[in-house]
Write an enzyme that holds these catalytic residues in place. Structure first.
Site, PDB file in Angstrom:
ATOM      1  CE  LYS A 202      -3.675   2.389   2.530  1.00 28.75           C
ATOM      2  NZ  LYS A 202      -4.557   2.365   3.729  1.00 28.75           N
ATOM      3  NE  ARG A 212      -7.376  12.187   4.529  1.00 28.91           N
ATOM      4  CZ  ARG A 212      -7.005  11.644   5.684  1.00 28.91           C
ATOM      5  NH1 ARG A 212      -6.617  10.388   5.732  1.00 28.91           N
ATOM      6  NH2 ARG A 212      -7.027  12.347   6.789  1.00 28.91           N
ATOM      7  CE  LYS A 231      -3.620   8.360   6.651  1.00 30.27           C
ATOM      8  NZ  LYS A 231      -4.801   7.467   6.542  1.00 30.27           N
ATOM      9  CD  GLU A 247       5.942  -3.695   3.746  1.00 31.25           C
ATOM     10  OE1 GLU A 247       5.352  -4.578   4.406  1.00 31.25           O
ATOM     11  OE2 GLU A 247       6.260  -2.598   4.234  1.00 31.25           O
ATOM     12  CE  LYS A 262      -6.605   1.989  -0.686  1.00 35.71           C
ATOM     13  NZ  LYS A 262      -7.271   2.019   0.623  1.00 35.71           N
ATOM     14  CB  SER A 288     -11.650   7.242  -3.588  1.00 34.72           C
ATOM     15  OG  SER A 288     -10.426   7.744  -3.050  1.00 34.72           O
ATOM     16  CE1 TYR A 327     -15.560   3.459  -2.569  1.00 34.84           C
ATOM     17  CE2 TYR A 327     -13.561   3.517  -3.900  1.00 34.84           C
ATOM     18  CZ  TYR A 327     -14.187   3.624  -2.679  1.00 34.84           C
ATOM     19  OH  TYR A 327     -13.438   3.886  -1.561  1.00 34.84           O
TER      20      TYR A 327
END
Length: 338
Positions: A202, A212, A231, A247, A262, A288, A327
């Site tokens: 990610k 968000r 982040k 990872e 992602k 998104s 979505y």
């Protein structure tokens, strides 16, 4: 006009296999179906549907509407739904304490959806950001995200989700060691059949902005030393690919049943590399920002909306993804089933 290549190779006409729809379908290498889709869905505590301004066509659903959506997913042949919560800002705190509430929004929605359509899988996000007033995925001390303390909170969150009927826990926080901690806790609680799909690779991406908005996330970087402005200390650097392999390898070793990359379309190279390296069920999240960009272009008349949706989803399958969290899932499933 002389066609030298055809004269040299008289049998070579690649267009023969493109001349009609039936033959194009017959020789198609990558086929997208509703079974490849996981419906990304935001639920809220109120009634009815609340449109998300930055994501045309997406709305936050009440628990009742989410149960209806689960029945729709069954009808459309969509195998699973990924649930994300919109929490009232007044109920949030620095530790995201509501994340582990067995009577909270997520657990209530999971129970309602499983009651409505037990055949549809439910995947829950394991992360604190929808519940924290600062919008970060972990606990903060002196401006630093605490890894091990956050994992303790994530385990508590994951256990209540699993006990509510969640089929797949999907830790998206990017804390080190959280997959092993969740797997150990699930085994200890007699929940060994609950699956883990780790957000293994990610990235600290700019493409999460509309999400968000959708979940009403707390604002990062409010000026306080206790609220970092991004982040980047726990999500991956977009410039790295070898790190993604490390990872993923760690999460598989810790007990992940499936892994995820992602965002999606900007990271198809990572999807392909992970699939080739591990031969593990690998999913991608059409996030998104990807949704919002495509819809904005389509609404401005710059893209054929339906074709662009299916083409973008097909790209994930062509890259090797086992499935796509999106979505667009109900809309794409309706088009694919037509």
């Amino acid at each position: 006009m002389t066609q030298a290549p055809l004269a040299a190779y008289p049998a070579l006409r690649m267009r023969r296999l493109r001349q009609a729809d039936w033959v194009r379908r017959l020789v198609r290498e990558t086929v997208l179906t509703p079974a490849d889709l996981i419906w990304s869905m935001v639920v809220h505590e109120g009634e009815g549907e609340v449109p998300v301004a930055s994501m045309p066509g997406v709305a936050r659903l009440s628990v009742k509407e989410a149960a209806k959506a689960a029945r729709e997913a069954k009808t459309l042949g969509i195998p699973a739904i990924a649930v994300f919560p919109h929490i009232d800002g007044a109920k949030k705190d620095a530790t995201g304490s509501l994340a582990a509430d067995p009577n909270g929004l997520v657990c209530t929605a999971v129970k309602a959806m499983k009651d409505a359509a037990p055949e549809v899988g439910i995947m829950c996000d394991v992360a604190l950001d929808p519940f924290t007033d600062h919008g970060h995925d972990g606990l903060i001390e002196g401006g630093r995200i605490l890894n091990d303390a956050t994992i303790e909170a994530l385990v508590a969150q994951g256990l209540v989700q699993a006990q509510a009927g969640c089929d797949i826990l999907a830790p998206s926080d990017m804390m080190d060691g959280r997959v092993a901690a969740l797997r150990t806790a699930l085994e200890g609680a007699g929940l060994q059949d609950v699956m883990i799909m780790s957000y293994a690779a990610k990235y600290a991406s700019a493409f999460y902005g509309p999400y968000r908005d959708a979940i009403g996330s707390g604002k990062l970087g409010t000026g306080s030393v206790d609220n970092p402005g991004d982040k980047k200390t726990y999500q991956m650097d977009p410039g790295n690919t070898d790190e993604a392999i490390r990872e993923v390898a760690l999460d598989i070793a810790e007990g992940a049943d499936m892994v995820m990359v992602k965002p999606g379309l900007p990271y198809l190279d990572i999807v392909r590399r992970v699939v080739d390296e591990f031969r593990m069920p690998t999913f991608a999240f059409q996030v998104s920002g990807e949704y919002a960009m495509l819809m904005a272009a389509a609404r401005n008349g710059w893209l054929d909306e339906d074709r662009a949706i299916l083409e973008s989803l097909g790209a994930f399958k062509r890259a090797g993804a086992a499935g796509i969290i999106t979505y667009f899932a109900p809309r794409a499933a309706r088009m694919l089933g037509a």
